[in-house]
Scaffold this motif. Sequence first.
Motif, PDB file in Angstrom:
ATOM      1  N   ASN A  42      -7.759   2.019   6.832  1.00  0.00           N
ATOM      2  CA  ASN A  42      -6.698   1.928   7.830  1.00  0.00           C
ATOM      3  C   ASN A  42      -5.364   2.107   7.109  1.00  0.00           C
ATOM      4  O   ASN A  42      -4.992   1.292   6.270  1.00  0.00           O
ATOM      5  CB  ASN A  42      -6.740   0.578   8.545  1.00  0.00           C
ATOM      6  CG  ASN A  42      -5.699   0.480   9.667  1.00  0.00           C
ATOM      7  OD1 ASN A  42      -4.991   1.446   9.957  1.00  0.00           O
ATOM      8  ND2 ASN A  42      -5.609  -0.682  10.285  1.00  0.00           N
ATOM      9  N   PHE A  43      -4.679   3.201   7.421  1.00  0.00           N
ATOM     10  CA  PHE A  43      -3.347   3.449   6.863  1.00  0.00           C
ATOM     11  C   PHE A  43      -2.335   2.758   7.770  1.00  0.00           C
ATOM     12  O   PHE A  43      -2.043   3.232   8.874  1.00  0.00           O
ATOM     13  CB  PHE A  43      -3.074   4.953   6.784  1.00  0.00           C
ATOM     14  CG  PHE A  43      -3.890   5.674   5.761  1.00  0.00           C
ATOM     15  CD1 PHE A  43      -3.326   6.078   4.551  1.00  0.00           C
ATOM     16  CD2 PHE A  43      -5.232   5.969   5.990  1.00  0.00           C
ATOM     17  CE1 PHE A  43      -4.079   6.753   3.592  1.00  0.00           C
ATOM     18  CE2 PHE A  43      -5.990   6.648   5.049  1.00  0.00           C
ATOM     19  CZ  PHE A  43      -5.410   7.037   3.851  1.00  0.00           C
ATOM     20  N   GLU A 319      -1.188   0.438   2.437  1.00  0.00           N
ATOM     21  CA  GLU A 319       0.156   0.070   2.876  1.00  0.00           C
ATOM     22  C   GLU A 319       1.197   1.129   2.529  1.00  0.00           C
ATOM     23  O   GLU A 319       2.313   1.086   3.047  1.00  0.00           O
ATOM     24  CB  GLU A 319       0.565  -1.279   2.263  1.00  0.00           C
ATOM     25  CG  GLU A 319      -0.333  -2.442   2.652  1.00  0.00           C
ATOM     26  CD  GLU A 319      -0.222  -2.833   4.126  1.00  0.00           C
ATOM     27  OE1 GLU A 319       0.708  -2.352   4.804  1.00  0.00           O
ATOM     28  OE2 GLU A 319      -1.071  -3.608   4.596  1.00  0.00           O
ATOM     29  N   HIS A 320       0.865   2.065   1.668  1.00  0.00           N
ATOM     30  CA  HIS A 320       1.813   3.118   1.317  1.00  0.00           C
ATOM     31  C   HIS A 320       2.117   3.991   2.535  1.00  0.00           C
ATOM     32  O   HIS A 320       1.302   4.114   3.456  1.00  0.00           O
ATOM     33  CB  HIS A 320       1.251   3.985   0.191  1.00  0.00           C
ATOM     34  CG  HIS A 320       1.294   3.340  -1.152  1.00  0.00           C
ATOM     35  ND1 HIS A 320       2.463   3.078  -1.817  1.00  0.00           N
ATOM     36  CD2 HIS A 320       0.285   2.892  -1.955  1.00  0.00           C
ATOM     37  CE1 HIS A 320       2.190   2.511  -2.978  1.00  0.00           C
ATOM     38  NE2 HIS A 320       0.874   2.375  -3.089  1.00  0.00           N
ATOM     39  N   CYS A 321       3.285   4.616   2.517  1.00  0.00           N
ATOM     40  CA  CYS A 321       3.720   5.473   3.613  1.00  0.00           C
ATOM     41  C   CYS A 321       3.160   6.889   3.427  1.00  0.00           C
ATOM     42  O   CYS A 321       3.364   7.508   2.379  1.00  0.00           O
ATOM     43  CB  CYS A 321       5.245   5.533   3.673  1.00  0.00           C
ATOM     44  SG  CYS A 321       6.018   3.946   4.054  1.00  0.00           S
ATOM     45  N   VAL A 322       2.472   7.380   4.444  1.00  0.00           N
ATOM     46  CA  VAL A 322       1.925   8.740   4.423  1.00  0.00           C
ATOM     47  C   VAL A 322       2.291   9.415   5.741  1.00  0.00           C
ATOM     48  O   VAL A 322       2.686   8.761   6.707  1.00  0.00           O
ATOM     49  CB  VAL A 322       0.394   8.740   4.230  1.00  0.00           C
ATOM     50  CG1 VAL A 322       0.012   8.033   2.937  1.00  0.00           C
ATOM     51  CG2 VAL A 322      -0.311   8.097   5.424  1.00  0.00           C
ATOM     52  N   ASP A 323       2.119  10.751   5.783  1.00  0.00           N
ATOM     53  CA  ASP A 323       2.408  11.466   7.023  1.00  0.00           C
ATOM     54  C   ASP A 323       1.430  12.628   7.201  1.00  0.00           C
ATOM     55  O   ASP A 323       0.475  12.787   6.428  1.00  0.00           O
ATOM     56  CB  ASP A 323       3.867  11.929   7.071  1.00  0.00           C
ATOM     57  CG  ASP A 323       4.242  12.902   5.966  1.00  0.00           C
ATOM     58  OD1 ASP A 323       3.329  13.479   5.325  1.00  0.00           O
ATOM     59  OD2 ASP A 323       5.450  13.091   5.717  1.00  0.00           O
ATOM     60  N   HIS A 324       1.671  13.446   8.220  1.00  0.00           N
ATOM     61  CA  HIS A 324       0.756  14.549   8.542  1.00  0.00           C
ATOM     62  C   HIS A 324       0.643  15.558   7.401  1.00  0.00           C
ATOM     63  O   HIS A 324      -0.405  16.175   7.220  1.00  0.00           O
ATOM     64  CB  HIS A 324       1.227  15.270   9.802  1.00  0.00           C
ATOM     65  CG  HIS A 324       1.064  14.479  11.067  1.00  0.00           C
ATOM     66  ND1 HIS A 324       0.211  13.410  11.174  1.00  0.00           N
ATOM     67  CD2 HIS A 324       1.650  14.623  12.293  1.00  0.00           C
ATOM     68  CE1 HIS A 324       0.272  12.927  12.408  1.00  0.00           C
ATOM     69  NE2 HIS A 324       1.138  13.645  13.099  1.00  0.00           N
ATOM     70  N   TYR A 325       1.743  15.760   6.665  1.00  0.00           N
ATOM     71  CA  TYR A 325       1.683  16.697   5.537  1.00  0.00           C
ATOM     72  C   TYR A 325       0.640  16.239   4.521  1.00  0.00           C
ATOM     73  O   TYR A 325      -0.104  17.045   3.943  1.00  0.00           O
ATOM     74  CB  TYR A 325       3.037  16.804   4.839  1.00  0.00           C
ATOM     75  CG  TYR A 325       4.192  17.196   5.730  1.00  0.00           C
ATOM     76  CD1 TYR A 325       4.094  18.254   6.619  1.00  0.00           C
ATOM     77  CD2 TYR A 325       5.406  16.508   5.658  1.00  0.00           C
ATOM     78  CE1 TYR A 325       5.163  18.623   7.412  1.00  0.00           C
ATOM     79  CE2 TYR A 325       6.479  16.868   6.451  1.00  0.00           C
ATOM     80  CZ  TYR A 325       6.360  17.917   7.333  1.00  0.00           C
ATOM     81  OH  TYR A 325       7.427  18.267   8.118  1.00  0.00           O
ATOM     82  N   ASP A 326       0.584  14.937   4.293  1.00  0.00           N
ATOM     83  CA  ASP A 326      -0.366  14.378   3.324  1.00  0.00           C
ATOM     84  C   ASP A 326      -1.802  14.452   3.842  1.00  0.00           C
ATOM     85  O   ASP A 326      -2.735  14.729   3.074  1.00  0.00           O
ATOM     86  CB  ASP A 326       0.000  12.925   3.018  1.00  0.00           C
ATOM     87  CG  ASP A 326       1.438  12.770   2.556  1.00  0.00           C
ATOM     88  OD1 ASP A 326       1.912  13.621   1.782  1.00  0.00           O
ATOM     89  OD2 ASP A 326       2.098  11.794   2.987  1.00  0.00           O
TER      90      ASP A 326
END
Length: 465
Positions: A42-43, A319-326
């Motif tokens: 779970n991100f 807990e790190h921040c990720v997005d669609h690019y990743d």
Amino acid sequence: MNSQPNILLFLTDDHGAWALSANGNSEVQSPVLDSLAKGGANFRNAFTPCPVCSPARACLLTGRTPSQVGIHDWLFESDGDIAERDWLRDEITLPELLSAAGYHCGLSGKWHLGRSHYTPRGFDWCFGLPGGQGDHRSAFVYHLNGQALPKRGNKTQLITDYALQFLDEAPPDKPFFLNVGYITTHSPYAQQEADLVALYDDAIFADIPLYKPHPWHKNEGLAGGEHEREKLRPYYANYYAAVGEIDRNVGQILEKLRENGQLENTLVIYVSDHGCALGHHGFWGKGNSTRPLNMHETSLRVPLLMSWPEKIAPQTTIEHCVDHYDTFQFICAVAGADLPYHRAYPGANFASLLTNSRAAWDDVLFGEYGDLRMMRTPHYKFVRRYPSGPDDLFDLVADPQERRNLAELPAYAETRAALLQRLEEWYADYEEPSKSGLRVKNLPRHNDWEAWRDGKREEIGLQVY
């Protein structure tokens, strides 16, 4: 077992990260999605780079920014000229990359990137939603591999039924990539299954904060104040029921994979294109529901759940921040897909985070919506509205609800200047000048507040550059 896993991507519409019990919602019921989180990863800080449908989907399905791709708002596919154009014609899409890597690729549900009445490039099979996606139950003319297919009934179940058909027909000697695009959490907030709506007869919807609505906010004909709480109950209940509807249908597809003995070698990803507010910050909707357009956390945060037996440990929390690019980078790496060396990609493969929570990772994010650009650090969010503001600066540590704009305060001038410099340096690397959001026309801008509020401006919902 094939060394390449099957990849099942659920890309839903308007499902906010907050509307998931795995993310702390105390009332929404989503047992299947909860099991994905418990059985895998779970991100908790997953974001979209753009808080509206078409550009957000383009970010995930090309791995590139709206200012590289040239899509800056949702595409009004009821208009024939817009519907007939392949808006990704200059891009190499995720299904094309996976197809080249040996995958059999299918799409069931929403595409919303032009030519939705045909099978998009890279897919071998498609059950799609041409034109405007409509409501959740009325008669609708779908297409199956480019052939018109009139159907009436629950869109979510129909999308599932045809996803199951794809799985039945997929060749056994190739790994599959299946993109399932549900729309039921999108407005209208109505028409959900009665048994799912009834689950919330006694709900108090404690996880939906109450804000006073503003005159420059679009509210789907709804308000958000305390005196409106009882009036809003049917809309809240239908949204929560929509999450349950998706949950139920995800379960059907997972059960099919289990029956076929394919689940063990399938990477399952659940994500939404962008977030959604139900009165949060005083508006209903996402980034285009305010004037000026917004980059509030509620519009940007998305659920991101992953399950891959024996590859992703149960109860992994990122807990790190990720997005669609990743996410795009991760999928390509898992599939063994080769990215073209001559294209600039802003994302990073987050595979290391799945095995080592202390792995090095840059938690800074960037986003855009037309001539609005955003940079988010763990401490600050800076929103620059070109060419002349108004800008936003929020201290996310002291003010996580983004209630106090610090952008014009002298004490924060240096902070603002440093963030602006880094923002512009980043976009210098990740934009194509001819497709830049700073060239966009016909997007609602900050100087359109009064005209929009008074109903004098026609909303066309597309970008022109």
